[in-house]
Design a protein around this motif. Structure first.
Motif, PDB file in Angstrom:
ATOM      1  N   SER A  35      53.301 -12.058-174.811  1.00 21.03           N
ATOM      2  CA  SER A  35      54.283 -11.810-173.753  1.00 21.03           C
ATOM      3  C   SER A  35      54.128 -10.413-173.176  1.00 21.03           C
ATOM      4  O   SER A  35      54.454 -10.172-172.009  1.00 21.03           O
ATOM      5  N   SER A  36      53.601  -9.499-173.987  1.00 21.54           N
ATOM      6  CA  SER A  36      53.416  -8.125-173.521  1.00 21.54           C
ATOM      7  C   SER A  36      52.229  -7.998-172.575  1.00 21.54           C
ATOM      8  O   SER A  36      52.311  -7.357-171.527  1.00 21.54           O
ATOM      9  N   THR A  37      51.088  -8.623-172.938  1.00 19.27           N
ATOM     10  CA  THR A  37      49.836  -8.378-172.215  1.00 19.27           C
ATOM     11  C   THR A  37      49.547  -9.370-171.101  1.00 19.27           C
ATOM     12  O   THR A  37      48.858  -9.026-170.141  1.00 19.27           O
ATOM     13  N   ILE A  38      50.032 -10.606-171.224  1.00 21.05           N
ATOM     14  CA  ILE A  38      49.644 -11.632-170.268  1.00 21.05           C
ATOM     15  C   ILE A  38      50.179 -11.345-168.872  1.00 21.05           C
ATOM     16  O   ILE A  38      49.617 -11.765-167.864  1.00 21.05           O
ATOM     17  N   VAL A  39      51.289 -10.579-168.791  1.00 19.76           N
ATOM     18  CA  VAL A  39      51.905 -10.324-167.492  1.00 19.76           C
ATOM     19  C   VAL A  39      51.075  -9.352-166.652  1.00 19.76           C
ATOM     20  O   VAL A  39      51.204  -9.324-165.422  1.00 19.76           O
ATOM     21  N   ASN A  40      50.189  -8.567-167.301  1.00 20.66           N
ATOM     22  CA  ASN A  40      49.443  -7.547-166.556  1.00 20.66           C
ATOM     23  C   ASN A  40      48.563  -8.150-165.464  1.00 20.66           C
ATOM     24  O   ASN A  40      48.390  -7.565-164.392  1.00 20.66           O
ATOM     25  N   VAL A  41      47.991  -9.335-165.734  1.00 18.25           N
ATOM     26  CA  VAL A  41      47.115  -9.949-164.743  1.00 18.25           C
ATOM     27  C   VAL A  41      47.900 -10.439-163.524  1.00 18.25           C
ATOM     28  O   VAL A  41      47.323 -10.690-162.464  1.00 18.25           O
ATOM     29  N   ALA A  42      49.226 -10.569-163.666  1.00 14.60           N
ATOM     30  CA  ALA A  42      50.061 -11.039-162.558  1.00 14.60           C
ATOM     31  C   ALA A  42      50.716  -9.896-161.787  1.00 14.60           C
ATOM     32  O   ALA A  42      51.465 -10.149-160.834  1.00 14.60           O
ATOM     33  N   ILE A  43      50.441  -8.642-162.165  1.00 14.12           N
ATOM     34  CA  ILE A  43      51.084  -7.501-161.501  1.00 14.12           C
ATOM     35  C   ILE A  43      50.831  -7.492-159.989  1.00 14.12           C
ATOM     36  O   ILE A  43      51.768  -7.291-159.202  1.00 14.12           O
ATOM     37  N   PRO A  44      49.591  -7.716-159.520  1.00 10.59           N
ATOM     38  CA  PRO A  44      49.401  -7.738-158.052  1.00 10.59           C
ATOM     39  C   PRO A  44      50.244  -8.812-157.364  1.00 10.59           C
ATOM     40  O   PRO A  44      50.825  -8.560-156.298  1.00 10.59           O
ATOM     41  N   ASP A  45      50.348 -10.006-157.954  1.00  2.70           N
ATOM     42  CA  ASP A  45      51.164 -11.070-157.360  1.00  2.70           C
ATOM     43  C   ASP A  45      52.648 -10.716-157.400  1.00  2.70           C
ATOM     44  O   ASP A  45      53.385 -10.972-156.434  1.00  2.70           O
ATOM     45  N   LEU A  46      53.091 -10.145-158.517  1.00  4.99           N
ATOM     46  CA  LEU A  46      54.487  -9.717-158.619  1.00  4.99           C
ATOM     47  C   LEU A  46      54.791  -8.628-157.591  1.00  4.99           C
ATOM     48  O   LEU A  46      55.872  -8.614-156.992  1.00  4.99           O
ATOM     49  N   PHE A 289      47.208   0.989-174.257  1.00  7.13           N
ATOM     50  CA  PHE A 289      48.120   0.241-173.408  1.00  7.13           C
ATOM     51  C   PHE A 289      47.990   0.637-171.941  1.00  7.13           C
ATOM     52  O   PHE A 289      48.172  -0.192-171.048  1.00  7.13           O
ATOM     53  N   GLY A 290      47.665   1.907-171.704  1.00  6.20           N
ATOM     54  CA  GLY A 290      47.423   2.327-170.329  1.00  6.20           C
ATOM     55  C   GLY A 290      46.240   1.602-169.728  1.00  6.20           C
ATOM     56  O   GLY A 290      46.290   1.117-168.592  1.00  6.20           O
ATOM     57  N   SER A 291      45.166   1.459-170.521  1.00  5.36           N
ATOM     58  CA  SER A 291      43.971   0.763-170.018  1.00  5.36           C
ATOM     59  C   SER A 291      44.198  -0.742-169.923  1.00  5.36           C
ATOM     60  O   SER A 291      43.659  -1.400-169.025  1.00  5.36           O
ATOM     61  N   THR A 292      44.979  -1.306-170.850  1.00  9.94           N
ATOM     62  CA  THR A 292      45.277  -2.738-170.793  1.00  9.94           C
ATOM     63  C   THR A 292      46.046  -3.078-169.523  1.00  9.94           C
ATOM     64  O   THR A 292      45.846  -4.146-168.921  1.00  9.94           O
ATOM     65  N   TYR A 293      46.925  -2.166-169.110  1.00  7.45           N
ATOM     66  CA  TYR A 293      47.637  -2.344-167.847  1.00  7.45           C
ATOM     67  C   TYR A 293      46.695  -2.158-166.660  1.00  7.45           C
ATOM     68  O   TYR A 293      46.752  -2.888-165.669  1.00  7.45           O
ATOM     69  N   LEU A 294      45.785  -1.189-166.778  1.00  3.24           N
ATOM     70  CA  LEU A 294      44.946  -0.782-165.649  1.00  3.24           C
ATOM     71  C   LEU A 294      43.826  -1.774-165.336  1.00  3.24           C
ATOM     72  O   LEU A 294      43.547  -2.055-164.168  1.00  3.24           O
ATOM     73  N   LEU A 295      43.179  -2.326-166.383  1.00  7.12           N
ATOM     74  CA  LEU A 295      41.964  -3.106-166.176  1.00  7.12           C
ATOM     75  C   LEU A 295      42.149  -4.344-165.289  1.00  7.12           C
ATOM     76  O   LEU A 295      41.368  -4.554-164.348  1.00  7.12           O
ATOM     77  N   PRO A 296      43.165  -5.208-165.537  1.00  7.85           N
ATOM     78  CA  PRO A 296      43.300  -6.384-164.652  1.00  7.85           C
ATOM     79  C   PRO A 296      43.592  -6.023-163.202  1.00  7.85           C
ATOM     80  O   PRO A 296      43.132  -6.701-162.282  1.00  7.85           O
ATOM     81  N   ILE A 297      44.347  -4.915-162.984  1.00  6.93           N
ATOM     82  CA  ILE A 297      44.632  -4.474-161.613  1.00  6.93           C
ATOM     83  C   ILE A 297      43.355  -3.941-160.962  1.00  6.93           C
ATOM     84  O   ILE A 297      43.068  -4.212-159.793  1.00  6.93           O
ATOM     85  N   TYR A 298      42.568  -3.208-161.734  1.00  6.58           N
ATOM     86  CA  TYR A 298      41.297  -2.678-161.248  1.00  6.58           C
ATOM     87  C   TYR A 298      40.373  -3.810-160.793  1.00  6.58           C
ATOM     88  O   TYR A 298      39.762  -3.741-159.726  1.00  6.58           O
ATOM     89  N   MET A 299      40.292  -4.863-161.613  1.00  9.06           N
ATOM     90  CA  MET A 299      39.409  -5.975-161.297  1.00  9.06           C
ATOM     91  C   MET A 299      39.817  -6.678-159.996  1.00  9.06           C
ATOM     92  O   MET A 299      38.968  -7.155-159.247  1.00  9.06           O
TER      93      MET A 299
END
Length: 484
Positions: A35-46, A289-299
């Motif tokens: 629940s913590s990490t899966i949401v990061n890939v949806a940040i651009p859509d959110l 955690f900073g990189s886990t947040y950053l990487l999906p947005i970067y991609m």
């Protein structure tokens, strides 16, 4: 099935009972981390759906981590007051509620509230597996148990972004909140089968330290909001940061003087290996955690990959991590944990440093390779960090130590996510002011942010080298008391 006593369950399952309890705790932790990490890939859509900038969008992740950081300090008290079965059941129910309701959010405040509820549940669960391992397993088994637990826990962030990317593309961002439902339902079944009716792990419970919780809550909220305001109202930012630091100092002083059961036993930091381990955990949390947040947005933003491909980049790394972590767990039983942590952090530093060199010529395969390097490092750090920090502790301090080391790591993570979002927004603005914003400007801003994360992990390598025990672990009574 009626709840059995601890003695009944041990008689029924024998030597494998401790592994069954660990499995129950592991699946719950997998659900929480998912629940913590899966949401990061949806940040651009959110961000598009709720019209959010990076400084507000990062609160979807930082708010979860903030709540998680605070609630994990209450875990020892909850175990004393309610026992393992009731504490874990309540946390899983809260996580399930936050996930289901979060999926139906109609506005950003509602979404953020559910993320906070999920974070509260995840925080309570995080220290429990380490407590179980250090109390129920002999010292020669602790590294293997931590490795097996780590295998399950790291599988969530490895698979989560990949699954999340496909879900976002096929069903939209709401679908990722419902991913926690199956593991939560499985854990409810395992709790009824394997956890005894009432097993307080510690002595008679004292009242919860609400004053300490209030002070540390004010401190963390002020610090995170102060960081965010640095990009806007600077005087207000300074005031919030001063309040945050002052509140944290007041919290430490209060913990030293209180006669109640402290949230954080300051005596822990008299052990050199724990103090250095806490410092490593804080810096490591910021970088990880900073990189886990950053990487999906970067991609998605800088490299222009679809959400599914952005999530898929971590899948090979997750498979490598799944192989690495049990091996590292066994090595932690044979070699000094601080050496393994140093090796792991060096790999992480290299991975983030390579990410900082990304360019239009960087292939998708190369990005996967860099992610694999980082996950090898993560595999070495995870089993060894808790063991290295806590093996020298007095037996009575284990629960407090597990709670505190997780608190420090998550505090670093919450600050790291906020810092990454703020630095990224700042660097994009700097490049915008120089010329019209384009893909190269985005990529440059991300590269500079990745370089910052690499520097943080490099600093943690130095701290990890001094994470050595003052006394042999066998003097603490962990092995002799493990079966009690």
């Amino acid at each position: 099935m009626p709840a059995l006593t601890l003695e009944d369950l041990r008689a029924r399952y024998g030597e494998r009972y401790k592994w069954l309890v660990l499995l129950t705790c592991m699946i719950g932790s997998v659900a929480a981390i998912l629940s913590s990490t899966i949401v990061n890939v949806a940040i651009p859509d959110l961000s598009k759906y709720f019209t959010l900038g990076q400084e507000r969008a990062q609160w979807v992740s930082a708010g979860f981590m903030l709540a998680m950081t605070l609630s994990m300090l209450t875990t020892p008290w909850l175990l004393m007051r309610f026992g393992l079965r009731r504490t874990y059941t309540g946390a899983i129910a809260l996580l399930l509620f936050g996930g289901v309701v979060g999926g139906f959010s109609i506005n950003y405040p509602m979404l953020l509230s559910m993320r906070v509820i999920e974070g509260l549940a995840a925080g309570v669960m995080q220290p429990i597996p380490a407590i179980v391992i250090l109390r129920a397993f002999d010292q020669h088994e602790q590294g293997r148990a931590m490795g097996i637990f780590g295998f399950g826990v790291v599988l969530a962030p490895a698979i989560g972004p990949s699954v999340g990317g496909f879900l976002v593309e096929l069903f939209g961002w709401r679908s990722i909140f419902f991913v926690v439902v199956p593991p939560c339902l499985i854990v409810f079944f395992l709790i009824r089968r394997f956890l005894p009716a009432y097993t307080p792990l510690l002595d008679k419970a004292k009242p919860l330290d609400w004053k300490g919780l209030l002070l540390v809550g004010v401190s963390i909220i002020s610090l995170l909001n102060g960081l965010v305001e640095l990009r806007g109202d600077v005087p207000q930012a300074i005031a919030l940061l001063v309040l945050g630091v002052a509140s944290f100092i007041a919290f430490i002083v209060y913990q030293l003087r209180t006669k109640a059961e402290p949230l954080m036993n300051v005596k822990l930091f008299s052990y050199r290996q724990f103090a250095m381990g806490a410092l490593v955990a804080f810096i490591y949390g910021m970088g990880l955690f900073g990189s886990t947040y950053l990487l999906p947005i970067y991609m998605q933003v800088a490299m222009h990959y679809a959400p599914s491909r952005a999530g898929l980049v971590l899948l090979p790394a997750g498979i490598v991590l799944a192989v690495t972590i049990p091996l590292a767990g066994r090595l932690a039983d044979r070699y000094p944990p601080n050496v393994l942590v140093c090796i792991g952090l060096a790999f992480l530093t290299a991975s983030f440093g390579l990410m900082a060199t990304g360019s239009p010529a960087t292939s998708y395969f190369m990005l996967m390779t860099w992610a694999v390097i980082g996950r090898i490092g993560l595999g070495f750090v995870l089993p060894a960090l808790n063991l290295g920090a806590m093996r020298g502790l007095d037996f009575s301090l284990i629960a407090q130590g597990a709670s505190t080391i997780n608190f420090v790591r998550q505090l670093g993570g919450a600050i790291g996510v906020s810092m990454v979002g703020i630095v990224l927004e700042w660097r994009i603005a700097v490049h915008e002011s120089r010329q019209a914003l384009g893909i190269d400007n985005h990529r440059s801003a991300f590269n500079e942010t990745f370089f910052l994360v690499a520097v943080l992990c490099g600093i943690a390598v130095v701290a990890a080298w001094y994470m050595r025990a003052n006394q042999p672990a066998q003097e603490t009574g962990i092995s002799t008391n493990a079966a009690k």
